[in-house]
Design a protein around this motif. Structure first.
Motif, short mmCIF file in Angstrom:
data_model
loop_
_atom_site.label_atom_id
_atom_site.label_comp_id
_atom_site.label_asym_id
_atom_site.label_seq_id
_atom_site.Cartn_x
_atom_site.Cartn_y
_atom_site.Cartn_z
N CYS A 295 15.40 36.46 4.13
CA CYS A 295 17.29 36.21 4.96
C CYS A 295 16.43 35.90 6.44
O CYS A 295 15.70 35.91 6.96
N CYS B 135 18.89 39.50 10.79
CA CYS B 135 20.13 39.79 11.72
C CYS B 135 20.45 41.25 12.20
O CYS B 135 19.18 42.01 11.85
N CYS C 130 17.93 44.18 4.48
CA CYS C 130 19.16 45.61 4.96
C CYS C 130 18.89 45.65 3.72
O CYS C 130 19.17 44.64 2.24
FE1 SF4 Z 1 21.46 39.37 5.53
FE2 SF4 Z 1 20.86 42.11 6.09
FE3 SF4 Z 1 19.10 39.55 6.67
FE4 SF4 Z 1 21.53 40.34 7.84
S1 SF4 Z 1 19.43 42.30 7.48
S2 SF4 Z 1 20.36 38.30 7.48
S3 SF4 Z 1 23.20 41.08 6.66
S4 SF4 Z 1 19.89 40.46 4.44
#
Ligand code: SF4
Length: 391
Positions: free
Chosen positions: A299, A302, A334
């Motif tokens: 990912c 964020c 997350c």
């Molecule tokens: Fe997506 Fe969670 Fe990664 Fe943020 S932390 S980019 S919401 S997977």
């Protein structure tokens, strides 16, 4: 299926979302415009590796060591082999380099190509040392007698010759005629070299047309494809360092591959050659052409992320670099959006506060403490890869 929404998650994976919002994988056949049609080419063989025709698109690279230094050159070749390099090219600038070739050849599993400029004697001597291919432009090696000598030696060993046209070293008369290194000038140069070999009844030919910019390279290959049926070795030359070079190569090779205009590829980067090989496979797998190694989906991170995902993801990638099996691995930051993606992969990780959950084949498999995430996840991925290999 009437009440389902289809959406494409990658080239082959479609998920059907039913009324209850549950997703399940479908056996999806890509539409016909996804099936890249390869240009029909003759097939040659570089050692044991077939190139052209219906052969898999081969990934090659070039050593960056002094060929005269046998030990370091072999170390680099072995690293390239480990990364999946299928053909290795070496610069052979002088007699000392030729003399090193015998031992290098004996200790390499992959076929080797000797890259030679101007001196036909180095080409003949390299063939005697057992190289599997030559990269030499017959128009640049002097008299017809010199060319005949090289062709005689190559024919005797059924060793192909790659004509490598480079926009930076085109013949002066062509630069004058076309007002610079245009794609048309590159094609005329290639055809001139081809004619010399064909006149000697030699057709074990492969051609590359490299410029350092994408558009010129694409145009040159497209024009040449109308003229000959020899296999193409494709790449964007001197593409740059890791990030800009990868982008240029991906755009250029992505286009050529999607048009069926490449039979072998090389990614040129100012970086170790094993990185070039890995990028080559990523390009092929992103088009669904060939797969090698894990497909790591991570990912972008964020504000919801509760761990140092950048560090975790880098470490995981580093430790999985030698895994050859193609499995989808998700590394997510997350517990909000992470589990969804982690479930869709063959194996996935969703990190939370103080711990992470590992998913295997869509199910929760186990949870691990934050300080064990990398060690435990890598262990599980390697074990899954081993099972994939034996199944
Ligand atoms: Fe997506 Fe969670 Fe990664 Fe943020 S932390 S980019 S919401 S997977």
């Amino acid at each position: 299926m009437k009440n389902s929404i289809l959406y494409l998650t990658s080239r082959f994976d479609v998920l059907a979302m039913d009324k209850e919002n549950k997703s399940k994988p479908l056996n999806f056949q890509p539409p016909s415009d996804f099936n890249f049609i390869r240009r029909k080419t003759r097939q040659i063989k570089i050692g044991s590796v077939p190139v052209g025709g219906q052969a898999p698109i081969a990934v090659q690279s070039m050593t960056k060591t002094d060929t005269r230094n046998i030990k370091v050159t072999l170390q680099q070749i072995h690293k390239m082999e480990e990364a999946g390099c299928e053909i290795v090219r070496l610069a052979v600038p002088d007699e000392e380099a030729v003399n090193a070739l015998g031992e290098i050849r004996r200790n390499s599993k992959v076929p080797l190509i000797a890259d030679i400029h101007f001196d036909y004697r180095l080409a003949v001597a390299s063939l005697e040392k057992g190289v599997d291919g030559l990269r030499i432009n017959p128009g640049n090696i002097g008299s017809k007698e010199n060319v005949r000598e090289v062709v005689r030696a190559a024919r005797e060993k059924a060793t192909p010759i790659r004509i490598g046209v480079n926009s930076g070293s085109l013949e002066k008369d062509l630069l004058w005629k076309y007002g610079g290194a245009t794609p048309e000038a590159m094609v005329e140069s290639a055809l001139g070299h081809v004619r010399i070999l064909e006149d000697l009844d030699f057709t074990l030919i492969k051609i590359s047309m490299k410029a350092s910019d994408v558009l010129r390279t694409i145009r040159a290959y497209k024009i040449l494809a109308e003229e000959v049926d020899y296999p193409f070795h494709a790449g964007i030359t001197e593409a740059g360092s890791l990030i800009p070079g990868t982008v240029k190569s991906s755009v250029g090779l992505g286009f050529l591959l999607s048009q069926g205009l490449a039979d072998t590829i090389r990614v040129s980067l100012t970086a170790p050659p094993e990185e070039e090989v890995r990028v080559g496979y990523h390009i092929l797998s992103s088009l669904g052409i060939r797969f090698r190694g894990p497909n790591i989906i991570s990912c972008p991170i964020c504000g919801r992320c509760e761990v140092d995902l950048l560090k975790i993801s880098r470490e995981i990638q580093k430790r999985l670099a030698s895994v050859k099996e193609h499995i989808n691995v998700a590394v997510m930051g997350c517990m909000v959006n992470g589990p969804g993606e982690a479930k869709e992969a063959d194996i996935g990780l969703a990190c939370g506060i103080g711990k992470a959950v590992i998913f295997k084949k869509g199910e929760i498999y186990r949870s691990v403490k934050e300080n064990e995430i990398v060690d435990e996840f890598v262990k599980e991925v390697i074990s899954l890869a081993k099972n994939t290999q034996s199944s």
